[in-house]
Write an enzyme that holds these catalytic residues in place. Structure first.
Site, short mmCIF file in Angstrom:
data_model
loop_
_atom_site.label_atom_id
_atom_site.label_comp_id
_atom_site.label_asym_id
_atom_site.label_seq_id
_atom_site.Cartn_x
_atom_site.Cartn_y
_atom_site.Cartn_z
N HIS A 167 -24.13 -21.83 -41.44
CA HIS A 167 -25.49 -22.39 -41.23
C HIS A 167 -25.64 -22.98 -39.82
O HIS A 167 -26.43 -23.89 -39.61
CB HIS A 167 -25.83 -23.46 -42.28
CG HIS A 167 -25.51 -23.05 -43.68
ND1 HIS A 167 -26.45 -22.51 -44.52
CD2 HIS A 167 -24.35 -23.09 -44.39
CE1 HIS A 167 -25.89 -22.24 -45.71
NE2 HIS A 167 -24.62 -22.58 -45.64
N SER A 288 -33.82 -18.23 -11.84
CA SER A 288 -35.24 -18.38 -12.12
C SER A 288 -35.97 -18.49 -10.79
O SER A 288 -35.47 -19.08 -9.84
CB SER A 288 -35.46 -19.65 -12.94
OG SER A 288 -36.78 -20.12 -12.77
N LYS A 294 -31.43 -22.94 -12.72
CA LYS A 294 -31.20 -22.02 -13.83
C LYS A 294 -30.18 -20.94 -13.52
O LYS A 294 -30.13 -20.39 -12.43
CB LYS A 294 -32.50 -21.33 -14.24
CG LYS A 294 -33.54 -22.22 -14.88
CD LYS A 294 -33.08 -22.91 -16.15
CE LYS A 294 -32.92 -21.93 -17.29
NZ LYS A 294 -34.22 -21.39 -17.74
N GLU A 301 -28.83 -11.40 -23.43
CA GLU A 301 -30.19 -11.49 -23.99
C GLU A 301 -30.81 -10.10 -24.12
O GLU A 301 -31.46 -9.78 -25.11
CB GLU A 301 -31.09 -12.33 -23.07
CG GLU A 301 -30.84 -13.81 -23.12
CD GLU A 301 -31.72 -14.54 -22.11
OE1 GLU A 301 -32.88 -14.82 -22.45
OE2 GLU A 301 -31.27 -14.78 -20.98
#
Ligand code: ARG
Length: 470
Positions: A167, A288, A294, A301
């Protein structure tokens, strides 16, 4: 090649034009054509034609001289295609008729004999199988490279402790090597599925002709052998119509990408400031344009994201095949783009992972600290009490109370004093601190499939043996 419908003022003659009295509508010509995408199978098409022509010469349907002229012409055409010089014509509809027309242009009337005893229906069914077999072998190689890197990393991280999750909550400590080997198990099954798909795909439909077979004295086993197929397919109607092998490949692809998306998701989580378990090398990340701090894990991804299109291709092919009456239908021309894109995407994603995974750096201190934070040894305390004679359900309650107390004290279980622990059970003794350590917890899970470092090392050895046997 022009896609402008209005430009075909003078219609090109069709190879099948005999019974037609008007030219094909310019839009229909473009709508029905596949040459813009099926030219990817050109070398396989030529390979199939070479085998077919050779067999025809062996059974006396073509003379040796005719076969030699056809073979030389096809080799020249293969050269033209490889050099990017082939004049693909939309008006010739597909790759098969482009190559046949070009052959006749180059070698003269003998070229018109190549199509004896075959149809584009068995031709295209052969081409797709040859093309896909080639991609399957490339994918198998890349999958092997990824698995090898994964197993080496697992070996290095066999004793690195991290929290294991259920979980997405800290559950029990595991070793990082053990976690990586879980990925490898998924990939091992994917590899086996891929080989299984290859095995069923590797039959030759050539000779099924349009749908019923041919009246020429062809030798199907010979063309199968020349093309490296295990045997000819059994039924001519089925041979030209079913694309189940492509569907199986897409099912393999969807599962593989689903597995990679899970690993990708974990890499993204672990690379975040919140987890901070790993460092991905800069070369696999991007920045970024607005936030200078970043460093984004774009590669995992994107692998996660590309799973969507590959899953979609599986549904596309299943839907394409559904309810098709026997035998060949033009619907099947739509099999290629989803199949090509699935293979391309799988290869790219495997390459990305095979390059990236071995070079990720585990931040061991952070993993260890996180494992220490989440009461990950609570089950070990319960097992300790059971070993001292308490029933598991009672032990569960005692440990639950201890955890609640530790939360209130803002401490981990191992940081409580013996007296504090004994409030909940007098059975608890000084030796409890041996089981409350993370190292003790992982070392205790010492059986096949368990997380103990020596089990991880043994599992790495078995995985390496499986990989080496390929
Ligand atoms: N371009 C076609 C395909 O990809 C080749 C087979 C066409 N056969 C036919 N009878 N129209 O399926």
């Amino acid at each position: 090649m022009s896609n402008d419908d209005s430009s075909s003022a003078k219609p090109a003659p069709k190879l099948w034009g005999g019974r037609f009295t008007e030219a094909t509508d310019a839009f229909v010509e473009r709508f029905t054509a596949s040459v813009t995408f099926d030219q990817r199978m050109a070398l396989e098409d030529i390979q199939g034609s070479l085998a077919h022509a050779r067999m025809l010469s062996e059974v006396g349907v073509l003379t040796t001289d005719e076969y030699q002229r056809i073979a030389a012409g096809l080799h020249d055409i293969a050269g033209e295609i490889a050099a990017g010089d082939f004049p693909w014509e939309l008006a010739l509809e597909d790759l098969h008729m482009n190559i046949e027309a070009r052959l006749t242009e180059r070698i003269g009337a003998t070229g018109k004999k190549l199509h004896t005893g075959r149809s584009r229906n068995d031709q295209v069914a052969t081409d797709i199988r040859l093309w896909l077999r080639g991609r399957i072998d490339e994918i198998a190689e890349e999958l092997t490279r990824l698995q090898s890197g994964l197993v080496e990393l697992a070996q290095r991280e066999a004793a690195t402790i991290m929290p294991g999750f259920t979980h997405l909550q800290s559950a029990q400590p595991v070793t990082f090597g053990h976690h990586l080997l879980a990925w490898n198990e998924m990939l091992q099954r994917d590899y086996e599925r891929l080989q299984d798909c290859r095995k069923r795909l590797n039959r030759s439909p050539l000779g099924a002709a349009a749908l019923a077979g041919t009246s020429y004295p062809i030798k199907r086993a010979r063309t199968a052998e020349l093309l490296g197929f295990d045997a000819p397919t059994e039924n001519s109607l089925d041979s030209v119509s079913d694309r189940d092998f492509a569907i199986e490949f897409c099912a393999f692809s969807a599962l593989l990408l689903t597995h990679l998306s899970r690993a990708g998701e974990e890499l993204v989580l672990w690379a975040s400031n919140q987890f901070d378990f790993i460092d991905l090398p800069d070369r696999f990340c991007t920045g970024s344009s607005i936030m200078p701090q970043k460093k984004n894990p774009d590669v995992p991804e994107l692998v996660r994201g590309k799973t969507g299109r590959v899953n979609g291709h599986l549904i596309a092919l299943l839907t394409l095949m559904k309810s098709q009456p026997l035998a060949y239908n033009k619907d099947n021309q739509e099999d290629k783009e989803p199949l090509f894109d699935s293979a391309d995407t799988v290869l790219d994603c495997l390459r990305a992972f095979a390059d990236m995974v071995p070079s990720l750096r585990a931040k061991k201190e952070n993993m260890l600290a996180a494992a220490a934070r989440g009461f990950a040894t609570a089950t070990d305390l319960a097992d300790y009490l059971v070993r001292k004679g308490i029933a598991f359900r009672d032990a569960h309650e005692i440990v639950g109370q201890s955890v609640a107390f530790a939360i209130a004290q803002q401490k981990d279980l191992a940081e409580l004093s013996l007296a504090q622990l004994q409030q909940f059970s007098t059975t608890i003794d000084e030796d409890v601190f041996d089981v409350l350590t993370l190292e003790g917890s992982v070392a205790a899970r010492d059986h096949i499939g368990g997380t103990a470092p020596n089990q991880v090392r043994a599992a790495c050895e078995r995985a390496r043996t499986l990989i080496a046997a390929r």
